[in-house]
Structures are given as structure tokens and as C-alpha cells.
Design an enzyme around this catalytic site. Structure first.
Site, PDB file in Angstrom:
ATOM      1  N   ARG A 240      -9.822   9.147 -50.594  1.00  0.00           N
ATOM      2  CA  ARG A 240      -8.465   9.284 -50.054  1.00  0.00           C
ATOM      3  C   ARG A 240      -7.410   8.936 -51.110  1.00  0.00           C
ATOM      4  O   ARG A 240      -6.325   9.512 -51.128  1.00  0.00           O
ATOM      5  CB  ARG A 240      -8.298   8.398 -48.816  1.00  0.00           C
ATOM      6  CG  ARG A 240      -8.912   8.977 -47.560  1.00  0.00           C
ATOM      7  CD  ARG A 240      -8.545   8.177 -46.333  1.00  0.00           C
ATOM      8  NE  ARG A 240      -9.327   6.969 -46.199  1.00  0.00           N
ATOM      9  CZ  ARG A 240     -10.443   6.862 -45.478  1.00  0.00           C
ATOM     10  NH1 ARG A 240     -10.923   7.929 -44.858  1.00  0.00           N
ATOM     11  NH2 ARG A 240     -11.087   5.718 -45.390  1.00  0.00           N
TER      12      ARG A 240
ATOM     13  N   ASP B 273      -6.477  18.297 -36.063  1.00  0.00           N
ATOM     14  CA  ASP B 273      -7.751  17.797 -35.558  1.00  0.00           C
ATOM     15  C   ASP B 273      -7.896  18.236 -34.110  1.00  0.00           C
ATOM     16  O   ASP B 273      -6.895  18.361 -33.399  1.00  0.00           O
ATOM     17  CB  ASP B 273      -7.826  16.273 -35.664  1.00  0.00           C
ATOM     18  CG  ASP B 273      -9.251  15.748 -35.647  1.00  0.00           C
ATOM     19  OD1 ASP B 273      -9.758  15.346 -36.708  1.00  0.00           O
ATOM     20  OD2 ASP B 273      -9.866  15.751 -34.562  1.00  0.00           O
TER      21      ASP B 273
ATOM     22  N   CYS C 220     -20.485  15.841 -45.454  1.00  0.00           N
ATOM     23  CA  CYS C 220     -21.245  14.630 -45.160  1.00  0.00           C
ATOM     24  C   CYS C 220     -22.637  14.968 -44.629  1.00  0.00           C
ATOM     25  O   CYS C 220     -23.317  14.101 -44.073  1.00  0.00           O
ATOM     26  CB  CYS C 220     -20.492  13.751 -44.175  1.00  0.00           C
ATOM     27  SG  CYS C 220     -20.138  14.551 -42.588  1.00  0.00           S
TER      28      CYS C 220
END
Length: 394
Positions: free
Chosen positions: A212, A250, A338
Site C-alpha cells: 500500500r 467494492d 493472493c
């Protein structure tokens, strides 16, 4: 390693000890020749090579593909003293790599030699996940150790992962010790409200901590799109670093609410958040004139098993192809995967192919994994699950 003398044993087939001797902590069901001493699921057993060589002790699960998870190369009691020593070693590492922080991944499963155990620390609150039957059966012991070392206000379990079914474990969530309330963590000078009992995973995506921080070098004056923004980590770092505008997307209403709260908490005005399906929203953006200098792609895992790798590849290709079409000239994409079943080579291949399809040339500017509170084992590829790259398209 010592000669064998524990009563409960797993005997391997000939030559199947090579992975363990090379440092990998698992043995699989198809490598086992026989068991002795009538071990049951969750027991600590000794692993023995066909030659009679003792390979160590670990958790036994006859119903899992991973039949044995190594705890120690020596015969010893897996008791309070053992757990206290292992968790203490993990605490020492975290205080070394993040001396000013009270928020980090405290125990990272096999990488901290505590197989199937995840512990995250959010100030005075602790979140636990257990992915092995043996560790799940020892949750009270683990809580005793945590209370002895850290004296938290509350401990929760976030055992909602479908992966637990592979060990014969059910999904569950709740407070194990103390009480839980919101807490404000600080990361790279930004504040986030976290509740260890809520949100995805254990409350926050700690593995992207270092990544980040990298967005700042690309953000000044940029129009930024943060896809799968969760609580706004990348978006807020971009906004704080001088982005002209930041849009976070999102599908989770809870994520958008928390991201908006975090933007207000940090007094950031140049960022907004929308609840939407990312794939559909990207399609909509293609029909408008809005384009971006910087796009973040940090989706949830597209596959939890090898059998779904091809489907995952298609998902990553669609995502990157769509994002590349929204980039301005010389734009940058920060992209993460991931899914440990998507290897680094495969991930890079997908991104490169998507660039070709978009008629772009690709430069790799940065390549990273998870932060140092998520250590990896060089001999265990499964621990190197996170891939993160900065790509410039010209």
C-alpha cells in the site's frame, strides 16, 4: 534427528521422506505406508521414514490430503511451554520488523512453525484462525498463551474459511476471551477503524501493508481507480499522496461504509467510494469518457484449488484486459494475486498476454510479496502466495 520412540507413529513409504528432509513441513496421505499406536485425528504423532529414521513430530489427520503437519524435528511435549516458546519467538520477530506498531500478523502458520495457526494483532485485540485439526483442538491452550504474553482486551476466532472443510472442520466465528469493540490502527500515518470480529479475513488485509505504501510514488496529480478497495487502503494512500481524484469500488456495502469512514477519519476530500460489482463497473466505465492514470487491482482469491486454475486464469485475463482499456497513455496498474495456485510465472504471463491483447507494451516497475510479518519458507512454495507488481503500459 533421533531414532523413533513415540508410541503413535506414521511410517512413510520408501523415499517419501525427501520433502521433509528438504525442509517442507507436510506429508501427504499417498506417502504413508502404515500407522502404529492407533492415532486419531488431531493427535501428535511421530513421523518415521521407511528406514526407521525419526523425522519429527506433528499433527495427524487421516481424513485430510495433508496427513501430517510438522511441529518439531525433535520428540517433545506439545504443551503450554512449547506454545509459549513458539509464539514468543513470533512476537520478537514482529517487534523487530515493526517496532513502532501494535498491529501486525503475529503468527503466520507454517512460516512460524505453528502449522495451521494464524494470529493477527489489532492493538489490544487478537484475531485467530485455525486451519489444522490439531491446532483447532488446542484453541483454549493458544488463548492461554496469548493472554500470558499480551494481556489483550479480547480474543476472537474468525474460522469462516471454506478451506477448513478440507480438515473436517466446520466454520465458526465468535469471541473466545474478553470483549471486542472497534479500535483505530495506524499504518503509514493513516488511521483505520477495525473490528476484529467483523470485515473480511481477520478484520483487515495486513499482508498488503508494504505494498500500500508503494502507491504514493505514482499518485501525485493522478486520476486513480482502486478496484476491490475493501477498507480503502490503497485509495487512501493515493489520496494522501496528492492524487487529483480517487474512486474506490467494492461489492461489499460494509467495505464501502468503512472505507468512507476511514476517509473522513483522515480528512481526505479527494476520494470517493462506490458499491458495485467490479467487473460490471469496469464495463460501464468503458462506455464513458472517464480514464485513469493509475488503476489498482487487488481482487479476492480466484481459486482455492488446482482444479479451478483455468477458470481463475480467465478471470484475471478479463480483469486486466478491461483495466488496461481504461488507462491513459503511460498509465500504471498495481496488480495483486493472493491465489497461491496462480504461480508468479503464470500471473506475469496473464498480465503480459492481457497487455498484448490491449495493443500495449508492458514494463514491470516493481515486484513484491507480503510484508515481513508474513514470512515465507524458501522450501515451501505454498507460503509465497501473494504476488504484487507495478506495471506501466506504453
Amino acid at each position: 534427528m533421533s531414532t523413533s520412540h513415540l508410541k503413535k507413529q506414521i511410517i512413510l513409504k520408501k523415499n517419501e521422506e525427501r520433502r521433509i528432509l528438504a525442509g517442507h513441513p507436510w506429508s501427504f496421505s499417498n506417502e504413508v505406508r502404515e500407522t502404529k499406536g492407533d492415532p486419531v485425528i488431531g493427535d501428535v504423532v511421530e513421523l518415521v521414514a521407511a528406514s526407521g529414521l525419526s523425522l519429527g513430530i506433528g499433527f495427524y489427520n487421516p481424513h485430510s490430503l495433508i496427513t501430517f503437519r510438522l511441529l518439531s524435528s525433535h520428540i517433545e511435549e506439545i504443551d503450554f511451554s512449547f506454545m509459549l516458546k513458539r509464539v514468543s519467538q513470533a512476537v520478537t520477530l514482529r517487534k523487530t520488523v515493526y517496532p513502532e506498531s501494535e498491529c501486525y500478523r503475529l503468527v503466520h502458520s507454517e512460516s512460524d512453525f505453528l502449522p495451521g495457526l494464524i494470529i493477527d494483532k489489532y492493538n489490544d485485540y487478537i484475531s485467530i484462525q485455525t486451519y489444522s485439526y490439531g491446532m483447532d483442538a488446542r484453541l483454549p491452550l493458544i488463548c492461554d498463551v496469548i493472554e500470558e504474553l499480551l494481556h489483550p482486551k479480547g480474543i476472537v476466532e474468525r474460522n469462516e474459511s471454506a478451506l477448513r472443510a478440507l480438515e473436517g472442520l466446520t466454520q465458526k466465528k465468535g469471541v473466545l476471551r474478553g470483549t471486542i469493540s472497534n479500535t483505530t490502527i495506524v499504518e503509514h500515518g493513516l488511521r483505520y477503524v477495525v473490528n476484529a470480529l467483523e470485515g473480511q479475513k481477520t478484520g483487515f488485509f495486513l499482508d498488503q501493508r508494504e505494498n500500500r505504501a508503494t502507491i504514493g510514488r505514482f499518485s501525485k496529480g493522478a486520476a486513480v481507480l482502486d478496484c476491490f478497495c475493501n477498507y480503502g487502503g490503497f485509495a487512501l494512500n493515493a489520496a494522501r499522496s496528492g492524487a487529483a481524484s480517487v474512486l474506490g469500488i467494492d461489492s461489499s456495502e460494509e467495505a464501502i461504509t468503512n472505507a468512507t469512514t476511514n476517509a473522513t477519519l483522515n480528512d481526505l476530500k479527494n476520494v470517493r467510494f462506490e458499491r458495485a460489482d467490479v467487473f460490471e463497473r469496469l464495463k460501464q466505465l468503458h462506455t464513458t469518457s472517464e480514464r485513469f492514470d493509475l488503476i489498482v487491482l487487488d481482487p479476492p482469491s480466484f481459486t482455492k484449488s488446482k482444479k479451478n486454475v483455468q477458470t481463475a486464469r480467465k478471470g484475471y485475463k478479463e480483469l486486466h484486459s478491461s483495466a488496461f482499456g481504461l488507462l491513459k497513455k503511460d498509465g500504471v496498474v498495481l496488480s495483486a494475486s493472493c491465489s497461491h495456485h496462480i504461480t508468479p510465472d503464470v500471473f506475469l504471463e496473464i498480465i503480459a498476454d492481457s497487455a498484448v491483447r490491449a495493443g500495449k507494451r508492458l514494463q514491470l516497475l516493481d515486484w513484491r510479496g507480503a510484508g515481513p510479518d508474513h514470512p515465507t519458507l524458501p522450501c515451501m512454495p505454498e507460503t509465497r502466495y501473494l504476488k504484487f507488481g507495478a506495471f506501466r503500459l506504453i
